[in-house]
Design an enzyme around this catalytic site. Structure first.
Site, PDB file in Angstrom:
ATOM      1  N   SER A  95       0.829  -1.204   0.000  1.00  0.00           N
ATOM      2  CA  SER A  95       0.000   0.000   0.000  1.00  0.00           C
ATOM      3  C   SER A  95       0.871   1.265   0.000  1.00  0.00           C
ATOM      4  O   SER A  95       1.676   1.430  -0.893  1.00  0.00           O
ATOM      5  CB  SER A  95      -0.966  -0.045   1.179  1.00  0.00           C
ATOM      6  OG  SER A  95      -1.930   0.964   1.045  1.00  0.00           O
ATOM      7  N   ASP A 234      -2.408   6.358  -4.017  1.00  0.00           N
ATOM      8  CA  ASP A 234      -1.275   5.674  -3.377  1.00  0.00           C
ATOM      9  C   ASP A 234      -0.868   4.503  -4.289  1.00  0.00           C
ATOM     10  O   ASP A 234      -1.506   4.277  -5.322  1.00  0.00           O
ATOM     11  CB  ASP A 234      -1.642   5.265  -1.930  1.00  0.00           C
ATOM     12  CG  ASP A 234      -2.604   4.115  -1.853  1.00  0.00           C
ATOM     13  OD1 ASP A 234      -3.410   3.943  -2.793  1.00  0.00           O
ATOM     14  OD2 ASP A 234      -2.567   3.362  -0.860  1.00  0.00           O
ATOM     15  N   ASP A 238      -6.004   2.474  -3.895  1.00  0.00           N
ATOM     16  CA  ASP A 238      -7.293   2.458  -3.187  1.00  0.00           C
ATOM     17  C   ASP A 238      -7.615   3.830  -2.605  1.00  0.00           C
ATOM     18  O   ASP A 238      -8.768   4.186  -2.438  1.00  0.00           O
ATOM     19  CB  ASP A 238      -7.391   1.338  -2.132  1.00  0.00           C
ATOM     20  CG  ASP A 238      -6.196   1.239  -1.215  1.00  0.00           C
ATOM     21  OD1 ASP A 238      -5.305   2.121  -1.272  1.00  0.00           O
ATOM     22  OD2 ASP A 238      -6.145   0.278  -0.431  1.00  0.00           O
TER      23      ASP A 238
END
Ligand code: MG
Length: 445
Positions: A95, A234, A238
């Site tokens: 992430s 990012d 998401d």
């Protein structure tokens, strides 16, 4: 250090996140899903392709029928699990963590992440190495991994109205998993698209989190091109942050606030429920209540928000960190869903993002701190905070979060320093400061 939590597994690639950890988690996941159909994708980190190879080997050896999407956003994996009626999905990504990190996110058949109990089962299989290896494994590469997701997003908004506007849009995908799909979506919505940091072969050009400090290039480009809006993602796409007309990066909190305001304004559904997590700003709560919606707050962690959205059939929900969950499009934080909703809002309202944001409720955040270097002082402070707020609506997930009629207070011990931090959100800067300082005096007599 290897971090195993409700958000999956994360570590530094080839250090804490060893090939063996990846292989065994893949075997555990395939065993957990009884070797069913599993959708796999990666973000664009240097280690992602290597880790995917190991993951495919682990899934395959436990009989999984793998559908490999290549590089794709986490929300695309969630969407494709449902679209392809798969049994689960596995995303290779860390992430927003820095480039040397990587990780695994585990998705179940309804397109939501495994919850805490399900992660517990998976971790138990991993710890005990109770893998059921079997024949029958397959790997298929999906030729058009983005089309179904893009089509769903486009079909869920008034695409022809957006196309008429021919919006000039810059997007910064941090060279991550959103690099290609985002340009494709924006073109389908008739935008004049200016990609920035949208080359999946290049490293992250700046800090991976889409917070204002990392969006200097995007601000400059929006200003220079006189674009109506800039979108920032990012690395696993998401989360979505906005740079408004004129080139100002605004807080990520505004992404969800605008999406919620827009969806409630156009929704004819009588079931007006909005689900957000505890740390989401009151801006979104106020916007939802002003539109006659009921607001449900959940624990922090995307799975809690997504499960609640599904349970109460909420019209929209998400997280204040730029995480829009619009169940008509996807039941996962989805930056593409967020972009389409915000472009539709611009088209319907005929207003610029700066005007829309100026009209939102204003909240101010004050940050204070309390020194507690003495032995046992931190525990004492936290105990007295619990006592002070015993009659209020509080959440103890992470320190103490207190909901006040016109703001909130969050008291939490620092992980890195011998201090307790106080975050105070209120309608004016003065009120936020005053509330925090009054609390500091009460906690530190
Ligand atoms: Mg992310």
């Amino acid at each position: 250090m290897l971090k195993i939590s409700v958000s999956g597994v994360r570590g530094i690639a080839n250090e804490s996140l060893t090939p063996e950890v990846c292989l065994n988690f893949a075997k555990a996941f395939s065993t957990y899903l009884k070797g069913g159909k599993i959708v796999v994708a990666t973000d664009t980190r240097a280690s992602s392709e290597f880790i995917k190879g190991i993951v495919l080997q682990g899934l395959f050896s436990c009989g999984a029928k793998i559908i490999d999407l290549g590089i794709a956003p986490t929300p695309t994996v969630g969407f494709m699990v449902r679209e392809l009626k798969a049994d689960g999905g596995l995303m290779v990504t860390a992430s927003h963590n820095p480039a040397q990190w990587n990780g695994l996110k585990f998705i179940r058949e309804d397109g939501i992440f495994l919850n805490a109990a399900q992660m517990g089962e998976l971790i138990s299989l991993y710890d005990k190495k109770e893998f059921i290896e079997k024949k029958g494994g397959q790997v298929k590469h999906h030729a058009k991994p983005y089309d179904a997701h893009i089509n769903r997003v486009v079909r869920s908004v008034k695409a022809s109205l957006i196309r008429q506007m021919k919006f000039k849009v810059v997007y910064d995908a941090v060279n991550g998993a959103g690099s290609l799909i985002t340009g494709m979506l924006l073109k389908k919505l008739g935008c004049q698209v200016i990609p920035l940091h949208a080359d999946p072969k290049q490293p992250f050009p700046h800090g991976a989190e889409p917070t204002p400090i990392n969006l200097v290039d995007l601000c400059e480009k929006v200003k220079q091109e006189k674009a109506v809006i800039g979108f920032a993602q990012d690395p696993d796409a998401d989360r979505l942050a906005l740079v408004i007309d004129g080139g100002e990066a605004v807080s990520e909190e505004y992404t969800l606030a605008l999406a919620v305001q827009h969806v409630l304004a156009r929704s004819l559904s009588s079931n007006r429920i909005v689900v957000i997590n505890l740390s989401t700003s009151k801006i979104t709560e106020d916007v939802a209540k002003a539109a006659g919606a009921v607001v449900v707050r959940t624990k922090i962690g995307e799975v809690h928000v997504a499960e609640e959205i599904k349970k109460v059939k909420a019209v929209i929900g998400g997280e204040g960190n730029g995480g829009v969950i619009y169940p008509k499009m996807n039941i996962m934080r989805d930056s593409l869903a967020g972009m389409a909703l915000i472009l539709e809002m611009l088209a319907v309202s005929q207003k610029n993002p700066s005007e829309l944001i100026a009209a939102l409720p204003k909240y101010y955040l004050y940050k204070g701190k309390l020194d507690c270097s003495g032995a046992g002082q931190m525990e004492k402070i936290m105990e007295s905070a619990i006592e002070i707020f015993k009659d209020e609506t509080v959440d103890l997930t992470d320190g103490i979060k207190v909901y006040l009629p016109n703001g909130s207070l969050h008291v939490r011990p620092s992980n890195t320093e011998p201090i307790v931090r106080i975050f105070s959100e209120a309608k004016s800067a003065e009120k936020a400061r005053q509330t925090a300082e009054e609390l500091i005096v009460r906690l530190n007599p």
